[in-house]
Design a protein around this motif. Structure first.
Motif, PDB file in Angstrom:
ATOM      1  N   CYS A  41       0.856  -1.185   0.000  1.00  0.00           N
ATOM      2  CA  CYS A  41       0.000   0.000   0.000  1.00  0.00           C
ATOM      3  C   CYS A  41       0.892   1.235   0.000  1.00  0.00           C
ATOM      4  O   CYS A  41       1.989   1.214   0.560  1.00  0.00           O
ATOM      5  CB  CYS A  41      -0.864  -0.038   1.256  1.00  0.00           C
ATOM      6  SG  CYS A  41      -1.873   1.414   1.517  1.00  0.00           S
ATOM      7  N   SER A  43       0.600   3.672   1.789  1.00  0.00           N
ATOM      8  CA  SER A  43       0.842   4.009   3.208  1.00  0.00           C
ATOM      9  C   SER A  43       2.125   3.358   3.722  1.00  0.00           C
ATOM     10  O   SER A  43       2.790   3.903   4.614  1.00  0.00           O
ATOM     11  CB  SER A  43      -0.321   3.538   4.081  1.00  0.00           C
ATOM     12  OG  SER A  43      -1.516   4.109   3.641  1.00  0.00           O
ATOM     13  N   HIS A  63      -0.204  -4.082   5.516  1.00  0.00           N
ATOM     14  CA  HIS A  63      -1.510  -4.277   6.164  1.00  0.00           C
ATOM     15  C   HIS A  63      -2.553  -4.811   5.180  1.00  0.00           C
ATOM     16  O   HIS A  63      -3.730  -4.497   5.286  1.00  0.00           O
ATOM     17  CB  HIS A  63      -1.972  -3.019   6.931  1.00  0.00           C
ATOM     18  CG  HIS A  63      -2.129  -1.771   6.120  1.00  0.00           C
ATOM     19  ND1 HIS A  63      -2.116  -0.523   6.698  1.00  0.00           N
ATOM     20  CD2 HIS A  63      -2.310  -1.576   4.797  1.00  0.00           C
ATOM     21  CE1 HIS A  63      -2.301   0.381   5.748  1.00  0.00           C
ATOM     22  NE2 HIS A  63      -2.429  -0.233   4.597  1.00  0.00           N
ATOM     23  N   GLU A  64      -2.054  -5.611   4.246  1.00  0.00           N
ATOM     24  CA  GLU A  64      -2.962  -6.325   3.334  1.00  0.00           C
ATOM     25  C   GLU A  64      -2.499  -7.783   3.358  1.00  0.00           C
ATOM     26  O   GLU A  64      -1.793  -8.241   2.469  1.00  0.00           O
ATOM     27  CB  GLU A  64      -2.867  -5.735   1.925  1.00  0.00           C
ATOM     28  CG  GLU A  64      -3.345  -4.291   1.856  1.00  0.00           C
ATOM     29  CD  GLU A  64      -3.277  -3.661   0.461  1.00  0.00           C
ATOM     30  OE1 GLU A  64      -3.964  -2.660   0.242  1.00  0.00           O
ATOM     31  OE2 GLU A  64      -2.537  -4.173  -0.408  1.00  0.00           O
ATOM     32  N   CYS A  89      -5.911  -3.253   8.187  1.00  0.00           N
ATOM     33  CA  CYS A  89      -5.140  -2.122   8.721  1.00  0.00           C
ATOM     34  C   CYS A  89      -5.135  -2.030  10.242  1.00  0.00           C
ATOM     35  O   CYS A  89      -4.357  -1.262  10.805  1.00  0.00           O
ATOM     36  CB  CYS A  89      -5.708  -0.823   8.152  1.00  0.00           C
ATOM     37  SG  CYS A  89      -5.698  -0.797   6.353  1.00  0.00           S
ATOM     38  N   CYS A 158      -7.092  -3.486   2.364  1.00  0.00           N
ATOM     39  CA  CYS A 158      -6.991  -2.022   2.544  1.00  0.00           C
ATOM     40  C   CYS A 158      -7.652  -1.309   1.363  1.00  0.00           C
ATOM     41  O   CYS A 158      -8.631  -0.611   1.526  1.00  0.00           O
ATOM     42  CB  CYS A 158      -5.551  -1.565   2.728  1.00  0.00           C
ATOM     43  SG  CYS A 158      -5.400   0.229   2.808  1.00  0.00           S
ATOM     44  N   ARG A 339      -1.666  -3.131  -8.137  1.00  0.00           N
ATOM     45  CA  ARG A 339      -1.166  -3.290  -6.777  1.00  0.00           C
ATOM     46  C   ARG A 339      -0.059  -4.330  -6.799  1.00  0.00           C
ATOM     47  O   ARG A 339      -0.211  -5.391  -7.415  1.00  0.00           O
ATOM     48  CB  ARG A 339      -2.323  -3.832  -5.895  1.00  0.00           C
ATOM     49  CG  ARG A 339      -2.225  -3.502  -4.419  1.00  0.00           C
ATOM     50  CD  ARG A 339      -2.464  -2.063  -4.168  1.00  0.00           C
ATOM     51  NE  ARG A 339      -2.892  -1.808  -2.787  1.00  0.00           N
ATOM     52  CZ  ARG A 339      -3.084  -0.597  -2.311  1.00  0.00           C
ATOM     53  NH1 ARG A 339      -2.884   0.452  -3.080  1.00  0.00           N
ATOM     54  NH2 ARG A 339      -3.479  -0.418  -1.065  1.00  0.00           N
TER      55      ARG A 339
HETATM   56 ZN   LIG Z   1      -3.245   0.724   3.057  1.00  0.00          ZN
END
Ligand SMILES: [Zn+2]
Ligand SMILES: [Zn+2]
Length: 349
Positions: A41, A43, A63-64, A89, A158, A339
């Motif tokens: 991500c 993030s 967080h995925e 997340c 996410c 992704r």
């Molecule tokens: Zn994320």
């Protein structure tokens, strides 16, 4: 404690590289998961480079998370060893406040605990999915009902929920016209999910080259947002807009697309503010500008089940763990469809 292989950044200027962390032994209410796939991500990149000025080091992002349950505590009743499970997340929240009471842990008034980088209001660091194993409280573990393409399920945790939640919150329905601004990791999920909800999806992009892909993903129409004529033709015509663009930009041309009383929701997180929107564009049509953050655990499960039922996964490019730093550079160039997912079997010390 069990020593667990991971990849971490040691400072804002360091690359992400091999590291070992200690995971707790599963307590009565814990689920231990051997991580098979972890999505990448934006993030993660913001965090390892301390762009939000709150990073705790060493930083183990991710967080995925999708993996297989390898141990459960004595009180765990929703998972058993061998089940597929997901972690998004959040790994904890206060469970006492009004938001937690409503299943909206992402808005926990005392701050949820991020899967990495710890509690949002500060506290002990947590280590995310760039690791071989994670131990998470049952309440924050998701059931995975997809039976294939599990790597491509990871980004739903996410990117999927970040777009599903506002589409649900603002009641998007079959036959409505929904705008999606931006076709990246979030935008491509928004297109797929809104189309599966029966909406007529109009994708707004600055890149004419993305038109064909947007249609393949489910958009009925593509508007190049730099084309003023095309934008003018779409004024006052949309029932809802989800704006996924994280770079600061002028919101006015998009607000002008909304019908009276309709909402544009922001889900991208810019590192600098957007220019303030023009008030007249809002008051003359009673339009609303909103924001939305991921989704609660109950809604995340609903999203996963919805996506499994409709055959929705993310469009991904699988990478080896050692290639993460290159992947970050490619994310910065928007050179990914759509992704990156790390094959965690490639994690080596
Ligand atoms: Zn994320
Ligand atoms: Zn709370």
């Amino acid at each position: 404690m069990t020593t667990t292989l991971a990849y971490a950044a040691q400072s804002a200027s360091s690359l992400v590289g091999p590291f070992t962390i200690e995971r707790r032994e599963p307590g009565p209410d814990d689920v231990q998961i051997e991580i098979q796939y972890c999505g990448v991500c934006h993030s993660d990149l913001h965090t390892v480079r301390n762009e939000w000025k709150n990073t705790l080091y060493p930083s183990v992002p991710g967080h995925e998370i999708v993996g297989r349950v390898s141990a459960v505590g004595s009180k765990v009743n929703r998972f058993k060893v061998g089940d597929m499970a997901g972690v998004g997340c959040m790994v904890d929240s206060c469970q006492r406040c009004a938001s937690c009471g409503e299943g909206l842990e992402q808005y926990c008034e005392n701050g949820f605990t991020g899967t990495y980088n710890g509690p949002v209001f500060g506290g002990e660091n947590t280590y995310g999915g760039y690791s071989s194993r994670i131990v998470v409280k049952q309440k924050f573990v998701l059931r995975i009902t997809h039976t294939e393409n599990l790597a491509a399920v990871a980004p739903l945790l996410c990117a999927g929920i970040t777009t599903y939640s506002p589409l649900r919150q603002w009641g998007v329905q079959k036959g409505q016209t929904v705008g999606v601004v931006g076709l990246g990791g979030l935008g491509h999920m928004a297109v797929k999910i809104a189309a599966a909800m029966g909406a007529n999806v109009v994708l707004f992009t600055t890149s004419p080259g993305k038109a064909e892909d947007a249609k393949r993903l489910g958009a009925a129409e593509v508007v190049v947002s730099k084309d003023q004529g095309a934008m003018a033709a779409r004024q006052n015509s949309l029932d809802f807009i989800i704006n996924t663009v994280a770079a600061p930009h002028d919101l006015n041309p998009f607000l002008a697309l909304l019908k009276r009383d309709c909402t544009m929701t922001l889900v991208g997180a810019p590192d600098r503010p957007h220019p303030s929107p023009d008030v007249f564009g809002l008051i003359f049509k009673r339009r609303r500008l909103g924001g939305s953050l991921i989704g609660g655990i109950r809604e995340t499960q609903e999203m996963l089940d919805f996506c499994a039922e409709h055959g929705i996964v993310s469009d991904i490019e699988m990478i080896a763990m050692k290639d993460i730093n290159t992947a970050y550079e490619r994310i910065l160039r928007s050179d990914v469809k759509y992704r990156f997912v790390i094959d965690m079997s490639t994690l080596q010390a």
